[in-house]
Scaffold this motif. Structure first.
Motif, PDB file in Angstrom:
ATOM      1  N   TYR A   1      89.213  48.827  48.605  1.00 11.46           N
ATOM      2  CA  TYR A   1      89.462  47.860  49.682  1.00 11.46           C
ATOM      3  C   TYR A   1      88.551  48.237  50.836  1.00 11.46           C
ATOM      4  O   TYR A   1      88.390  49.417  51.153  1.00 11.46           O
ATOM      5  CB  TYR A   1      90.931  47.950  50.129  1.00 11.46           C
ATOM      6  CG  TYR A   1      91.226  47.163  51.388  1.00 11.46           C
ATOM      7  CD1 TYR A   1      91.388  45.782  51.353  1.00 11.46           C
ATOM      8  CD2 TYR A   1      91.326  47.804  52.634  1.00 11.46           C
ATOM      9  CE1 TYR A   1      91.650  45.060  52.513  1.00 11.46           C
ATOM     10  CE2 TYR A   1      91.588  47.089  53.791  1.00 11.46           C
ATOM     11  CZ  TYR A   1      91.747  45.720  53.722  1.00 11.46           C
ATOM     12  OH  TYR A   1      91.999  45.011  54.868  1.00 11.46           O
ATOM     13  N   LEU A   2      87.928  47.229  51.433  1.00  9.98           N
ATOM     14  CA  LEU A   2      86.988  47.520  52.523  1.00  9.98           C
ATOM     15  C   LEU A   2      87.198  46.534  53.673  1.00  9.98           C
ATOM     16  O   LEU A   2      87.308  45.324  53.455  1.00  9.98           O
ATOM     17  CB  LEU A   2      85.554  47.413  52.000  1.00  9.98           C
ATOM     18  CG  LEU A   2      84.436  47.884  52.930  1.00  9.98           C
ATOM     19  CD1 LEU A   2      84.606  49.352  53.304  1.00  9.98           C
ATOM     20  CD2 LEU A   2      83.064  47.683  52.271  1.00  9.98           C
ATOM     21  N   LYS A   3      87.222  47.098  54.864  1.00 11.22           N
ATOM     22  CA  LYS A   3      87.425  46.256  56.052  1.00 11.22           C
ATOM     23  C   LYS A   3      86.540  46.786  57.176  1.00 11.22           C
ATOM     24  O   LYS A   3      86.574  47.990  57.469  1.00 11.22           O
ATOM     25  CB  LYS A   3      88.890  46.341  56.474  1.00 11.22           C
ATOM     26  CG  LYS A   3      89.224  45.569  57.728  1.00 11.22           C
ATOM     27  CD  LYS A   3      90.701  45.697  58.026  1.00 11.22           C
ATOM     28  CE  LYS A   3      91.082  44.941  59.285  1.00 11.22           C
ATOM     29  NZ  LYS A   3      92.519  45.023  59.554  1.00 11.22           N
ATOM     30  N   ARG A   4      85.746  45.926  57.807  1.00 11.61           N
ATOM     31  CA  ARG A   4      84.969  46.386  58.968  1.00 11.61           C
ATOM     32  C   ARG A   4      85.870  46.308  60.197  1.00 11.61           C
ATOM     33  O   ARG A   4      86.493  45.279  60.446  1.00 11.61           O
ATOM     34  CB  ARG A   4      83.722  45.536  59.163  1.00 11.61           C
ATOM     35  CG  ARG A   4      82.885  46.063  60.340  1.00 11.61           C
ATOM     36  CD  ARG A   4      81.443  45.676  60.247  1.00 11.61           C
ATOM     37  NE  ARG A   4      81.265  44.232  60.333  1.00 11.61           N
ATOM     38  CZ  ARG A   4      80.115  43.623  60.080  1.00 11.61           C
ATOM     39  NH1 ARG A   4      79.060  44.316  59.711  1.00 11.61           N
ATOM     40  NH2 ARG A   4      80.004  42.306  60.174  1.00 11.61           N
ATOM     41  N   VAL A   5      85.890  47.399  60.950  1.00 18.07           N
ATOM     42  CA  VAL A   5      86.788  47.445  62.108  1.00 18.07           C
ATOM     43  C   VAL A   5      86.044  47.474  63.444  1.00 18.07           C
ATOM     44  O   VAL A   5      86.655  47.248  64.485  1.00 18.07           O
ATOM     45  CB  VAL A   5      87.777  48.639  62.015  1.00 18.07           C
ATOM     46  CG1 VAL A   5      88.743  48.440  60.850  1.00 18.07           C
ATOM     47  CG2 VAL A   5      87.045  49.965  61.880  1.00 18.07           C
TER      48      VAL A   5
END
Ligand code: URA
Length: 232
Positions: free
Chosen positions: A198-202
């Motif tokens: 799972y990848l999320k840019r924060v």
């Protein structure tokens, strides 16, 4: 020009939305509240919305929490694109995504029609670090952080020194990279033997994702956020 057209052109919403805005008493002409959407205004009138000057603007800066299943583009033959999520009043400005997130990546995506800012934020030479939260299929090890810090050679590019911060459970990590090459985070994790589940840019530089935005939601940057980006 009619007041509703003036405000719609200024990016305050669709014609229907600005009519509602005007009816609510938010608009004023020369300091006097104006509830008539058909009122004629000219360049010499001082038009305000909620007390702020409503001069037509050229640029729009949007922060979106990109949902999975959307391509970071303005058009695509096979998949829905992020710009489809925008209201007509923003589409009118023809904003483009700043950099790309994979179709299965979520999180902070900027959209703007300000080409100069777009270029500055995506050019690797400008060293604007992007921060990602990733869930890995295996626990990260301290030596992985050293490998990230040393940079990585790929056949198509060299990744500059990157920071890997390991969370307590070790499968959750934060990764900061200077570039934004195709599948870069996934490829860097694969190099140390981990798959990204799972990848999320924060964050992009100093700009953090507004966590109150659900996937698919967006809002304009406020003045402070825009200043931060322009000065980073
Ligand atoms: N790196 C990736 O692997 N995917 C993204 O979407 C962004 C950075």
């Amino acid at each position: 020009m009619r007041l509703d057209k003036f405000l719609a052109d200024g990016g305050f919403g669709t014609r229907k939305e600005v009519k509602r805005l005007i009816k609510s008493g938010a608009a004023a002409v020369n300091g006097v509240t104006e509830k008539d959407a058909g009122r004629n205004v000219s360049g010499s009138d001082n038009v305000t919305v909620n007390g702020k000057s409503a001069v037509s603007r050229e640029f729009v800066y949007i922060m979106m929490n990109k949902p999975q299943g959307y391509v970071s583009a303005t058009e695509d033959k096979h998949y829905p694109v992020v710009t489809e999520l925008l209201d007509e009043s923003y589409k009118r400005f023809a904003p483009s995504p700043v950099g790309r997130l994979d179709i299965d990546t979520e999180g902070l995506l900027l959209l703007t029609n300000d080409g100069a800012l777009n270029h500055r934020l995506t050019s690797p030479s400008k060293n604007v670090y992007k921060t990602y939260f990733a869930m890995l299929d295996n626990e990260a090890e301290d030596k992985d952080a050293e490998t990230f810090a040393g940079g990585m050679e790929f056949k198509d590019f060299t990744a500059k020194s990157a920071r890997l911060t390991i969370c307590e459970n070790r499968r959750e990590v934060f990764i900061e990279i200077a570039e934004g090459k195709f599948h870069q985070v996934k490829r860097m994790c694969a190099r140390v033997g981990k798959n990204v589940e799972y990848l999320k840019r924060v964050a992009i530089g100093p700009l953090e994702l507004d966590e109150s935005l659900l996937p698919g939601e967006y809002r304009e940057l406020d003045e402070k956020e825009l200043e931060l980006l322009k000065n980073c």
